[in-house]
Design a protein around this motif. Structure first.
Motif, PDB file in Angstrom:
ATOM      1  N   TYR A 164      30.174  22.889  26.848  1.00 31.97           N
ATOM      2  CA  TYR A 164      30.037  22.077  25.643  1.00 31.97           C
ATOM      3  C   TYR A 164      31.160  21.042  25.551  1.00 31.97           C
ATOM      4  O   TYR A 164      30.921  19.876  25.213  1.00 31.97           O
ATOM      5  CB  TYR A 164      30.034  22.968  24.404  1.00 31.97           C
ATOM      6  CG  TYR A 164      29.719  22.220  23.134  1.00 31.97           C
ATOM      7  CD1 TYR A 164      28.399  21.986  22.754  1.00 31.97           C
ATOM      8  CD2 TYR A 164      30.738  21.724  22.332  1.00 31.97           C
ATOM      9  CE1 TYR A 164      28.102  21.281  21.594  1.00 31.97           C
ATOM     10  CE2 TYR A 164      30.449  21.016  21.170  1.00 31.97           C
ATOM     11  CZ  TYR A 164      29.129  20.798  20.813  1.00 31.97           C
ATOM     12  OH  TYR A 164      28.848  20.088  19.676  1.00 31.97           O
TER      13      TYR A 164
ATOM     14  N   ARG B  51      33.689  15.336  21.165  1.00 34.94           N
ATOM     15  CA  ARG B  51      34.096  14.668  19.928  1.00 34.94           C
ATOM     16  C   ARG B  51      34.009  15.628  18.746  1.00 34.94           C
ATOM     17  O   ARG B  51      33.006  16.296  18.527  1.00 34.94           O
ATOM     18  CB  ARG B  51      33.218  13.452  19.668  1.00 34.94           C
ATOM     19  CG  ARG B  51      33.581  12.684  18.403  1.00 34.94           C
ATOM     20  CD  ARG B  51      32.845  11.373  18.293  1.00 34.94           C
ATOM     21  NE  ARG B  51      33.214  10.444  19.368  1.00 34.94           N
ATOM     22  CZ  ARG B  51      32.752   9.191  19.462  1.00 34.94           C
ATOM     23  NH1 ARG B  51      31.916   8.730  18.544  1.00 34.94           N
ATOM     24  NH2 ARG B  51      33.120   8.428  20.465  1.00 34.94           N
TER      25      ARG B  51
ATOM     26  N   ARG C 251      30.495  18.047  27.618  1.00 34.20           N
ATOM     27  CA  ARG C 251      29.368  17.207  27.193  1.00 34.20           C
ATOM     28  C   ARG C 251      29.548  16.615  25.791  1.00 34.20           C
ATOM     29  O   ARG C 251      29.112  15.489  25.544  1.00 34.20           O
ATOM     30  CB  ARG C 251      28.068  18.022  27.224  1.00 34.20           C
ATOM     31  CG  ARG C 251      27.737  18.617  28.581  1.00 34.20           C
ATOM     32  CD  ARG C 251      26.363  19.232  28.569  1.00 34.20           C
ATOM     33  NE  ARG C 251      26.140  20.118  29.708  1.00 34.20           N
ATOM     34  CZ  ARG C 251      24.953  20.601  30.066  1.00 34.20           C
ATOM     35  NH1 ARG C 251      23.870  20.269  29.364  1.00 34.20           N
ATOM     36  NH2 ARG C 251      24.835  21.411  31.097  1.00 34.20           N
ATOM     37  N   HIS C 252      30.150  17.379  24.884  1.00 32.25           N
ATOM     38  CA  HIS C 252      30.214  16.966  23.475  1.00 32.25           C
ATOM     39  C   HIS C 252      31.607  17.221  22.894  1.00 32.25           C
ATOM     40  O   HIS C 252      31.750  17.975  21.927  1.00 32.25           O
ATOM     41  CB  HIS C 252      29.170  17.732  22.653  1.00 32.25           C
ATOM     42  CG  HIS C 252      27.776  17.651  23.189  1.00 32.25           C
ATOM     43  ND1 HIS C 252      27.038  16.482  23.153  1.00 32.25           N
ATOM     44  CD2 HIS C 252      26.985  18.592  23.767  1.00 32.25           C
ATOM     45  CE1 HIS C 252      25.841  16.714  23.688  1.00 32.25           C
ATOM     46  NE2 HIS C 252      25.786  17.978  24.071  1.00 32.25           N
TER      47      HIS C 252
ATOM     48  N   ALA D 242      24.682  22.731  20.016  1.00 35.74           N
ATOM     49  CA  ALA D 242      24.686  21.411  19.375  1.00 35.74           C
ATOM     50  C   ALA D 242      23.845  21.411  18.103  1.00 35.74           C
ATOM     51  O   ALA D 242      24.221  20.799  17.093  1.00 35.74           O
ATOM     52  CB  ALA D 242      24.182  20.355  20.351  1.00 35.74           C
TER      53      ALA D 242
ATOM     54  N   GLN E 213      25.162  20.782  14.291  1.00 37.28           N
ATOM     55  CA  GLN E 213      24.553  19.734  13.454  1.00 37.28           C
ATOM     56  C   GLN E 213      24.014  20.314  12.153  1.00 37.28           C
ATOM     57  O   GLN E 213      24.180  19.730  11.071  1.00 37.28           O
ATOM     58  CB  GLN E 213      23.451  19.030  14.230  1.00 37.28           C
ATOM     59  CG  GLN E 213      22.786  17.895  13.464  1.00 37.28           C
ATOM     60  CD  GLN E 213      21.693  17.217  14.280  1.00 37.28           C
ATOM     61  OE1 GLN E 213      21.130  17.804  15.200  1.00 37.28           O
ATOM     62  NE2 GLN E 213      21.395  15.970  13.950  1.00 37.28           N
TER      63      GLN E 213
END
Length: 293
Positions: free
Chosen positions: A114, A120, A117-118, A88, A92
């Motif tokens: 991943y 998007r 959980r993330h 993550a 970022q």
């Protein structure tokens, strides 16, 4: 394209050390972020995927604890949760609002975690030579080693019963398994040798996995996301080699559980189809990624 996906090498700072990142290519396609196997194997053997850089930025990185990244000596760091947080942070730092995610072997387990959980902004995912659970993977390697010569099986069984995983005869027998189901060509590709050297005495691999590919005693041993595969709405390409140490049943489980999955098998490959059938492998990824840009 990510805001910081300019070409070249850099280090990204994490709370526990720095990870090395290299962005290759600057094409207009959606960037592709690569997760290597191991854990602790490093990016080296994935270098053939740099051929996709004429379409899009291809992002290589060495996860903390191996390769060109820092190698802190704290076994408490080597947990799935920390690697998800690391990924993550890398995303970022690179400004990847939308990207393709590629995970090979252990990298596939990390990619699945991943995605749960993330999800998007993940345009698509490639789950390469991997599984939805460690137990299914280990059961498959046990079935595959039953295909080896009897004396090899007896050597493996005997030393494992004594808990001796470093005896030369045992390591030689493990090598027979690897020559059949890990990489079938001789000599080994230089990039693969560099990744295998990363794993020699690697604390990350020892902590999370264990002695080898069919004795998993580390903290990943109970990992299983089979019941949750239906939550992953991202388009997924599943790849494997015909002789892969991840037995075909592992791919069957992924294909049955993922709502939007397609699959391709490489007939002359084991675990490293990107090296064993490089041209066909790159072509399959290129087609899938373009369709999901």
């Amino acid at each position: 394209m990510g805001a910081n996906t300019y070409e070249g090498e850099r280090f990204i700072e994490l709370p526990d050390g720095r990870v090395w990142v290299n962005v290759v290519g600057s094409g207009s396609g959606v960037p592709l972020l690569l997760l290597h196997g191991g854990p602790g194997g490093g990016h080296d053997y994935l270098e053939p995927l740099g051929a996709l850089a004429d379409d899009r930025p291809v992002i290589f990185y060495d996860q903390l604890g191996c390769g060109l990244s820092d190698r802190p000596g704290d076994p408490a760091l080597w947990r799935m949760d920390r690697f998800v947080e690391e990924l993550a942070t890398v995303r970022q730092s690179l400004g990847l609002t939308r990207f393709h995610l590629y995970g090979h072997s252990w990298g596939g387990w990390l990619a699945i975690e991943y995605l749960l959980r993330h999800p998007r902004g993940v345009a698509s995912a490639v789950l390469a030579s991997t599984s939805a659970s460690i137990a299914e993977f280990v059961a498959g390697t046990r079935r595959l080693r039953s295909l080896l010569a009897n004396d090899v099986q007896e050597t493996l069984d005997g030393f494992e019963a004594r808990g001796d995983y470093t005896a030369p005869d045992y390591e030689a027998a493990v090598g027979v398994f690897y020559d059949n189901f890990l990489y079938r060509r001789q000599p080994y590709a230089p990039s693969l040798l560099r990744s295998l050297a990363n794993l020699d005495g690697n604390q990350v691999y020892a902590t999370m996995n264990g002695p080898n590919e069919f004795v998993v005693t580390g903290n990943l041993a109970a990992w299983d996301r089979t019941p949750r595969l239906g939550e992953i709405a991202t388009p997924v390409l599943l790849t494997r080699g015909r002789y892969d140490e991840f037995e075909v049943r592992c791919t069957d489980t992924l294909a049955a559980g993922l709502p939007h999955a397609e699959r391709v098998e490489f007939a002359d490959s084991a675990h490293f189809a990107m090296l064993e059938e490089e041209e066909a492998y790159v072509a399959a990824l290129r087609s899938f990624l373009r369709r999901n840009d």
